[in-house]
Design an enzyme around this catalytic site. Sequence first.
Site: not given
Length: 309
Positions: A85-86, A200-201
């Site tokens: 994700d990063g 969704t984070a």
Amino acid sequence: MSSSENNPENSTAARTVFLLAHTGRPAAIRSAELVIRGLLRSGLGVRVLRAEAADLPLPEEAEIVEEATPECLDACELLIVLGGDGTLLRGAELARASGVPMLGVNLGRVGFLAEAERDDLDKVVDRVVTRAYEVEERMTLDVVVHNNGDVVHQDWALNEAAVQKVSPERMLEVVLEIDGRPVTGFGCDGIVCATPTGSTAYAFSAGGPVVWPEVEALLMVPISAHALFAKPLVTSPTSVLAVEVQPHTPHGVLWCDGRRTVELPSGARVEVRRGAVPVRLARLHHASFTDRLVAKFALPVSGWRGAPH
């Protein structure tokens, strides 16, 4: 869609793809090598950052650029990002600034921004070569910080802008505002202002609702609020959300997508509205978001029979 030598729309002539990878992981290095060689073998140009090129077994045909600036994607058709994700959010910064669509390949844990998984790399290369992908736009946030009536910081986010406390032993006292009208105030660990993409984070972890990406809305989700009314709020995409840090409370901090941060002095005001510039994402699949949600979170759906016929 399949490639054809006689179809100029599918010609690989003068086509360039930028590749961004988290080369700190051996799996990412292997994946990047497979994608780079596959694209070059098909006649596409590949461009990578020098900092990452040092970790990759690059063929001579690959183009190397010095810095990650919007200009480094000039004349690129697509930005392929390999990582968690990063890394995907780092790619989103380049995608937004350049207007180049981003195609994410998840090498991390959940990866909602990713369109493909590590096992799909051959398919990714084939779809890119044959242009068998579509591009959709995702809403972003524009964020402005005011202090004593002056604008002291401006930023943006794809997932969320989060106002958080700094001191672990004391809550952050805030007042929430929607469209110029106060809603409520309380002590909390923070407030998450999110897009549907960001639902969704961080907003999800804070107890916010899951919002389908095609829904145009803004979210405001309290984090560990000490209050009877501290429910997640879903507003119009044209709304302006504001979080005011009370003058008597310790200072806070603003995080945008968990990547960029700025200190918020007591009395600061954070305004969040729909971003003027979206992030463009390349899509390979027509699967519904419902199926993506089930797959990403491994949701139990055994026993489902479907609608009666």
